[in-house]
Design an enzyme around this catalytic site. Structure first.
Site, PDB file in Angstrom:
ATOM      1  CD  GLU A 286      -9.855  -7.755  -5.162  1.00 55.27           C
ATOM      2  OE1 GLU A 286      -9.000  -7.954  -4.286  1.00 55.27           O
ATOM      3  OE2 GLU A 286     -10.307  -6.630  -5.444  1.00 55.27           O
TER       4      GLU A 286
ATOM      5  CG  ASP B 287       6.103  -5.229 -11.768  1.00 56.17           C
ATOM      6  OD1 ASP B 287       6.518  -5.520 -12.908  1.00 56.17           O
ATOM      7  OD2 ASP B 287       5.483  -4.186 -11.522  1.00 56.17           O
TER       8      ASP B 287
ATOM      9  CG  ASP C  78       8.717  -1.477 -15.687  1.00 59.68           C
ATOM     10  OD1 ASP C  78       7.486  -1.543 -15.831  1.00 59.68           O
ATOM     11  OD2 ASP C  78       9.459  -0.783 -16.412  1.00 59.68           O
TER      12      ASP C  78
END
Ligand SMILES: [Zn+2]
Length: 385
Positions: free
Chosen positions: A34, A103, A105
């Site tokens: 996807e 992830d 951050d």
């Protein structure tokens, strides 16, 4: 350079395809993968287009050229083609494979950094990311045996890690959850105090050793978070839980201005003084040491967005996309030279007039993809699920 020209001439489609496909001709790792695009509509607002899949990299490239997306994201490999997801029953449309992603951050470090807040980033607070990469890199390699980790700048103030080893790609959501639980040692608090079982797991000890070496420079010197009495309350509250006499003495002493580094050293000095006065016993000294260790981990241990890692259906922005607000290219970062990576000097659409600026990053990516594909022992039968 405008974004259309970037996607037409500079985006590394061939390596991108080999990275996700793991072979020279299209496999389900690509055709059943996807993709999602974020595009601007006529009114200037974003439209998010999911369930995109492509038989070849050429068709993918044509779609990118047609849409000129603000960015695109990579999702899982499914049992059916994502573009056909409405044609098959839900039980026949299941995520089966995906890189294990992380992830990181800097906005999650706002209560630990003083130089910048929110969307800002500078070379000083970037060092939090560098330490986190070192800690995570050691966990991936030494605890799990993962060897193929692609690190990419997320475009503003963080990094994405793509663990691409075959074993990592085939983990289900529950296994990913367990793995995150293993890594997230600094998530459990009781009454404002970090709870990590002691004696430490060897992995925690190793992570601590990595963090401890950097604590003086990054926290005490560069961030200097306790430079006034008012902003030392974090430290004083921790010490109050350890020993009232220690707290009282330091609270008094720190009315006078001093640096974070001086305060950190005051703790041991004052602890010795009150121990000599019989107000700190061996157990108290041990709790004090553990509290100081916890502070090191609290500041420097990686702070992760866990949802991104656990759910295979979660999509993540592709490396080499251009960040829509900063214009930064989400370039790969070589973990061996991460210390010299400067997030304020990455290639941007504005500086890309000369394509040679991108060359070192393309070379990191190409080498990564070559090594990954060399390691794939894919018998032809494994092309089918
Ligand atoms: Zn900063």
């Amino acid at each position: 350079m405008d974004i259309q020209k970037y996607y037409e001439t500079l985006f590394p489609y061939r390596q991108f395809f080999l990275w996700l496909n793991h072979a020279a001709v299209p496999t389900r790792d690509f055709t059943h993968r996807e993709f999602a695009f974020t595009v601007l509509n006529g009114q200037g607002s974003d439209i998010y287009v999911r369930y995109q899949s492509f038989p070849t990299i050429e068709t993918f490239k044509r779609k990118v050229a047609m849409l000129t997306p603000k960015r695109f994201e990579i999702g899982a490999v499914y049992t059916a083609k994502p573009s056909d997801h409405k044609l098959v029953s839900p039980e026949k449309y299941v995520a089966v494979n995906k890189e294990l992603v992380f992830d990181l951050d800097l906005s999650d470090y706002d209560s630990f950094r003083t130089c910048c807040q929110g969307k800002q980033v500078c070379l000083k607070c970037w060092q939090f990311v560098v330490v986190a990469m070192d800690v995570l890199g050691a966990i991936f390699d030494l605890d799990f045996g993962y060897k193929h980790i692609l690190w990419a700048f997320s475009g503003r103030r963080g990094v994405h890690a793509w663990v691409c080893d075959t074993r990592a790609r085939s983990l289900d959501d529950s296994q990913r959850g367990q793995l995150l639980n293993y890594i997230q040692v600094t998530q459990k608090y009781e009454k404002g105090k970090l709870v990590i079982n002691r004696p430490w797991h060897p992995s925690v000890q190793r992570s601590f050793d990595i963090c401890k070496v950097k604590f003086d420079q990054i926290v005490l010197q560069d961030q200097n978070p306790w430079n006034t009495h008012a902003n030392s309350s974090y430290l004083l509250n921790k010490l109050k839980q350890v020993n009232e006499a220690l707290y009282a003495k330091l609270n008094e002493k720190w009315q006078e201005p001093s640096t974070s580094r001086e305060k950190w050293m005051d703790i041991d000095q004052t602890a010795r003084e009150i121990a000599a006065e019989g107000k700190l016993d061996t157990l108290g000294a041990k709790v004090l040491l553990e509290t100081k260790q916890d502070i090191v981990l609290e500041f420097l241990y990686p702070k992760l967005d866990t949802n991104v890692s656990i759910s295979r259906q979660h999509l993540l922005k592709s490396p080499f996309c251009v960040h829509p607000d900063t214009g930064n290219v989400c370039v790969p970062i070589n973990p061996l030279t991460s210390r010299t990576f400067d997030p304020t000097k990455v290639p941007t659409l504005a500086t890309l007039a000369d394509s040679s600026i991108l060359e070192p990053y393309l070379s990191v990516f190409k080498q990564f993809v070559t090594e990954l594909n060399r390691s794939e022992k894919r018998p032809s039968s494994s092309l089918d699920f």
